[in-house]
Enzyme design. Structure first.
Site, PDB file in Angstrom:
ATOM      1  N   LYS A 279      41.828  12.309 -13.989  1.00  0.00           N
ATOM      2  CA  LYS A 279      40.568  12.136 -14.722  1.00  0.00           C
ATOM      3  C   LYS A 279      40.845  11.538 -16.087  1.00  0.00           C
ATOM      4  O   LYS A 279      41.743  12.013 -16.785  1.00  0.00           O
ATOM      5  CB  LYS A 279      39.863  13.487 -14.884  1.00  0.00           C
TER       6      LYS A 279
ATOM      7  N   ALA B 272      -0.159   4.490  -1.540  1.00  0.00           N
ATOM      8  CA  ALA B 272      -0.889   5.596  -2.159  1.00  0.00           C
ATOM      9  C   ALA B 272      -0.896   6.849  -1.304  1.00  0.00           C
ATOM     10  O   ALA B 272      -1.350   7.901  -1.732  1.00  0.00           O
ATOM     11  CB  ALA B 272      -2.317   5.163  -2.457  1.00  0.00           C
TER      12      ALA B 272
ATOM     13  N   THR C  85      -6.807   2.453   4.341  1.00  0.00           N
ATOM     14  CA  THR C  85      -6.081   1.235   3.955  1.00  0.00           C
ATOM     15  C   THR C  85      -7.009   0.155   3.384  1.00  0.00           C
ATOM     16  O   THR C  85      -6.608  -0.611   2.505  1.00  0.00           O
ATOM     17  CB  THR C  85      -5.319   0.661   5.160  1.00  0.00           C
TER      18      THR C  85
ATOM     19  N   ARG D 139      62.981  27.599 -18.993  1.00  0.00           N
ATOM     20  CA  ARG D 139      62.637  28.425 -17.835  1.00  0.00           C
ATOM     21  C   ARG D 139      63.000  29.852 -18.144  1.00  0.00           C
ATOM     22  O   ARG D 139      64.015  30.097 -18.802  1.00  0.00           O
ATOM     23  CB  ARG D 139      63.459  28.021 -16.618  1.00  0.00           C
TER      24      ARG D 139
ATOM     25  N   ARG E 116       4.504  14.575   6.102  1.00  0.00           N
ATOM     26  CA  ARG E 116       5.497  14.905   7.126  1.00  0.00           C
ATOM     27  C   ARG E 116       6.943  14.836   6.630  1.00  0.00           C
ATOM     28  O   ARG E 116       7.848  15.285   7.316  1.00  0.00           O
ATOM     29  CB  ARG E 116       5.306  13.981   8.348  1.00  0.00           C
TER      30      ARG E 116
ATOM     31  N   LEU F  57       0.861  -1.194   0.000  1.00  0.00           N
ATOM     32  CA  LEU F  57       0.000   0.000   0.000  1.00  0.00           C
ATOM     33  C   LEU F  57       0.894   1.241   0.000  1.00  0.00           C
ATOM     34  O   LEU F  57       1.598   1.501   0.967  1.00  0.00           O
ATOM     35  CB  LEU F  57      -0.900   0.007   1.235  1.00  0.00           C
TER      36      LEU F  57
ATOM     37  N   ASP G 281       6.012   2.024   3.411  1.00  0.00           N
ATOM     38  CA  ASP G 281       6.975   2.856   4.140  1.00  0.00           C
ATOM     39  C   ASP G 281       7.596   2.130   5.331  1.00  0.00           C
ATOM     40  O   ASP G 281       8.014   2.744   6.299  1.00  0.00           O
ATOM     41  CB  ASP G 281       6.303   4.161   4.590  1.00  0.00           C
TER      42      ASP G 281
HETATM   43  C1  UD1 Z   1      -2.106   1.475  10.010  1.00  0.00           C
HETATM   44  C2  UD1 Z   1      -3.089   0.548  10.713  1.00  0.00           C
HETATM   45  C3  UD1 Z   1      -2.700   0.394  12.187  1.00  0.00           C
HETATM   46  C4  UD1 Z   1      -1.283  -0.119  12.293  1.00  0.00           C
HETATM   47  C5  UD1 Z   1      -0.328   0.786  11.522  1.00  0.00           C
HETATM   48  C6  UD1 Z   1       1.031   0.161  11.462  1.00  0.00           C
HETATM   49  C7  UD1 Z   1      -5.201   0.947   9.553  1.00  0.00           C
HETATM   50  C8  UD1 Z   1      -6.552   1.553   9.608  1.00  0.00           C
HETATM   51  N1  UD1 Z   1      -4.429   1.112  10.617  1.00  0.00           N
HETATM   52  O1  UD1 Z   1      -2.246   2.767  10.575  1.00  0.00           O
HETATM   53  O2  UD1 Z   1      -3.561  -0.527  12.848  1.00  0.00           O
HETATM   54  O3  UD1 Z   1      -0.896  -0.215  13.648  1.00  0.00           O
HETATM   55  O4  UD1 Z   1      -0.785   0.967  10.152  1.00  0.00           O
HETATM   56  O5  UD1 Z   1       1.955   1.046  10.910  1.00  0.00           O
HETATM   57  O6  UD1 Z   1      -4.840   0.304   8.584  1.00  0.00           O
HETATM   58  N2  UD1 Z   1      -2.374   4.014   2.299  1.00  0.00           N
HETATM   59  C9  UD1 Z   1      -2.888   3.949   1.024  1.00  0.00           C
HETATM   60  N3  UD1 Z   1      -4.108   4.491   0.775  1.00  0.00           N
HETATM   61  C10 UD1 Z   1      -4.829   5.110   1.745  1.00  0.00           C
HETATM   62  C11 UD1 Z   1      -4.308   5.177   3.046  1.00  0.00           C
HETATM   63  C12 UD1 Z   1      -3.081   4.608   3.286  1.00  0.00           C
HETATM   64  O7  UD1 Z   1      -2.243   3.399   0.113  1.00  0.00           O
HETATM   65  O8  UD1 Z   1      -5.934   5.573   1.440  1.00  0.00           O
HETATM   66  C13 UD1 Z   1      -1.068   3.432   2.553  1.00  0.00           C
HETATM   67  C14 UD1 Z   1      -0.074   4.459   3.064  1.00  0.00           C
HETATM   68  O9  UD1 Z   1       0.648   5.032   1.958  1.00  0.00           O
HETATM   69  C15 UD1 Z   1       0.823   3.647   3.975  1.00  0.00           C
HETATM   70  C16 UD1 Z   1      -0.080   2.496   4.450  1.00  0.00           C
HETATM   71  O10 UD1 Z   1      -1.181   2.478   3.586  1.00  0.00           O
HETATM   72  O11 UD1 Z   1       1.917   3.110   3.266  1.00  0.00           O
HETATM   73  C17 UD1 Z   1      -0.537   2.672   5.897  1.00  0.00           C
HETATM   74  O12 UD1 Z   1      -1.295   3.861   6.001  1.00  0.00           O
HETATM   75  P1  UD1 Z   1      -1.180   4.834   7.239  1.00  0.00           P
HETATM   76  O13 UD1 Z   1      -2.049   5.995   6.991  1.00  0.00           O
HETATM   77  O14 UD1 Z   1       0.252   5.078   7.541  1.00  0.00           O
HETATM   78  O15 UD1 Z   1      -1.841   3.954   8.406  1.00  0.00           O
HETATM   79  P2  UD1 Z   1      -1.584   4.102   9.958  1.00  0.00           P
HETATM   80  O16 UD1 Z   1      -2.369   5.246  10.468  1.00  0.00           O
HETATM   81  O17 UD1 Z   1      -0.137   4.106  10.231  1.00  0.00           O
HETATM   82 MG    MG Z   2       1.627   4.633   9.105  1.00  0.00          MG
END
Ligand code: UD1
Ligand code: MG
Length: 445
Positions: free
Chosen positions: A334, A10, A78, A423, A15, A8, A101
């Site tokens: 070089k 997207a 997610t 020289r 930050r 995932l 990430d």
């Molecule tokens: C999520 C989990 C949380 C967990 C944590 C671990 C959910 C609701 N919560 O929270 O339980 O402890 O990860 O790190 O899943 N992403 C998308 N599309 C979206 C939203 C997010 O692709 O619409 C991707 C983000 O780019 C990221 C990953 O999903 O790589 C996780 O999303 P993030 O918003 O970081 O979730 P957390 O709040 O960290």
């Molecule tokens: Mg996260």
């Protein structure tokens, strides 16, 4: 059975405060997301990457990684992200899901979660030093997101890593039924991990370090760097310090190589020899038995066995230092070959040149390779002596065995075994020094 993994990726990554997609920030020479893709592919997974923000950048960076993409039309959480990958998923069998990430996830842990997977959903959990921000693993319920936690649940330190294995058929059935959570109306993947799901704990917190800002990025770099250095040390590479040396993932080292304190090795470098303290080595081959001394910067160069470079030398692309040759302090080379046993030891620039075997290139001697428009070649034969501060105005050649006197400006070819010296006349005025000083003191007042 074929294995699919979904990454995932997207999210926006606000930050990071960066114009670049978060998952593309480089970690030891590779974009962050590449680490996770590699860890999944190492277990034989077909990887699908979910993209939205910075979509073009992410697609381009992974163009040769052998992954497929799924597009999330808007980042709605997610659960919605995984839903957008549904067309890419098989009808049955295990599907790995992870975030883009968390680059520190190791192939070993991917294998472990897969092996432990049972039923419809399996989740990797770990004990967090500080659980704030994570979903909590609550017995009899499953995952409870922080926003939904009771004060008691908030104290739980066993948290959701965001790394799961699901049964594909279960995802097909359940993903479309997820309900949005107010206030942001996000769809949570964690709703699919209920009381029946298998929780596998005991993973290292370090592996799930989420890179959300540049502090975490640097931390991830430190951890990965130490991991790589340890692996090379186990292969017989000598490190002054595991914490104070950077070896990018693409670099190759040989047993018996040495990496000095603070050295940085990048790109396609291949090192069998000794790299001293604080060297920066980029796309350079340093053979076993070669010694690149402290503070040298080498890029696109070759240093053969028995050669010595530095301290504080600079090799630029196309520099070749052959066996037994020396390039000393404050020298720059070089697109030039310093042949076997030749010495360029102090304060020289050698560009677009050959310095023949066994020749001596004196302190401060320079190839004048650039006429303001074009670059020209300098050919110095074998066994030549080039005196101190000689300027070789290219195109020019000096034949085998010739001697060029200190301070000469050489603007025409010197035949083999000749002496060339040119020289300006030196004038000496005996006893006049004190007179001159007195006059200068008077003028100063
Ligand atoms: C999520 C989990 C949380 C967990 C944590 C671990 C959910 C609701 N919560 O929270 O339980 O402890 O990860 O790190 O899943 N992403 C998308 N599309 C979206 C939203 C997010 O692709 O619409 C991707 C983000 O780019 C990221 C990953 O999903 O790589 C996780 O999303 P993030 O918003 O970081 O979730 P957390 O709040 O960290
Ligand atoms: Mg996260």
């Amino acid at each position: 059975m074929s294995l699919t993994a979904v990454v995932l990726a997207a999210g926006l990554g606000t930050r990071m405060r960066s114009p670049m997609a978060k998952v593309l920030h480089p970690l030891l020479g590779r974009p962050m997301v590449r680490w996770i893709v590699d860890a999944l592919q190492a277990q034989g997974a077909n990887v699908v990457v979910v993209v939205h923000h910075h979509e073009d950048q992410v697609r381009a960076a992974l163009a040769h990684a052998g992954v497929r993409f799924a597009r999330q039309s808007a980042p709605r959480g997610t659960g919605d992200a995984l839903l957008s990958a549904l067309p890419e998923l098989p009808d049955g069998g295990p599907v790995l899901v992870t975030a883009g990430d968390t680059p520190l996830l190791r192939p070993l842990s991917v294998a472990r979660l897969l092996a432990e997977h049972r039923g419809q959903a399996t989740v990797a959990a770990f004990e967090a030093r500080d659980p704030v921000g994570y979903g909590r693993m609550v017995e009899g319920i499953g995952i409870v997101e922080e926003a939904a936690c009771t004060p008691r649940q908030r104290l739980i330190r066993l948290v959701n890593s965001g790394f799961y294995v699901f049964d594909a058929a279960y995802l097909r059935r359940r993903l479309p039924t997820l309900q949005p959570h107010p206030p942001k109306d996000e769809y949570w993947l964690t709703d699919l991990v209920d009381a029946e799901a298998k929780v596998v704990s005991g993973f290292l917190e370090e592996e799930f370090l989420g890179v959300n800002d540049r502090a975490a990025l640097a931390e991830a770099r430190d951890i990965l760097s130490r991991r790589i250095n340890r692996e090379w040390a186990a292969e017989g590479v000598e490190f002054d310090s595991l914490d104070h040396a950077v070896v990018e993932a693409s670099v190759r080292l040989e047993p018996g190589a040495r990496v000095g304190y603070g050295a940085v090795l990048r790109g396609t470098s291949h090192v069998g020899g000794d790299v001293g303290e604080q060297c920066v080595i980029v796309d350079t081959h340093i053979e076993a038995g070669a010694w690149v001394r402290a503070g040298s910067v080498c890029e696109g160069a070759i240093v053969r066995s028995g050669a010595i470079v530095g301290p504080l030398a600079r090799l630029r692309p196309g520099a070749r230092v052959e066996s037994g040759a020396h390039v000393g302090n404050f020298c720059e080379v070089k697109n030039a070959t310093i042949h076997s046993g030749a010495k360029v030891n102090h304060l020289s620039y050698v560009g677009d040149a050959n310095i023949g075997a066994g020749s001596n290139f004196g302190a401060g001697a320079i190839t004048c390779n650039y006429d303001g428009v074009r670059k020209h070649h300098t050919e110095v034969g074998a066994g030549v002596f080039i005196g101190t501060n000689v300027a070789l105005v290219a195109p020019v050649s000096v034949g085998d065995g010739a001697i060029v006197g200190a301070g000469s400006v050489v603007g025409q070819d010197v035949p083999a075994d000749a002496i060339a010296v040119g020289r300006p006349e030196l004038k000496i005025h005996p006893g006049r020094a004190e007179k001159l000083r007195a006059r200068k003191r008077a003028a100063k007042g």
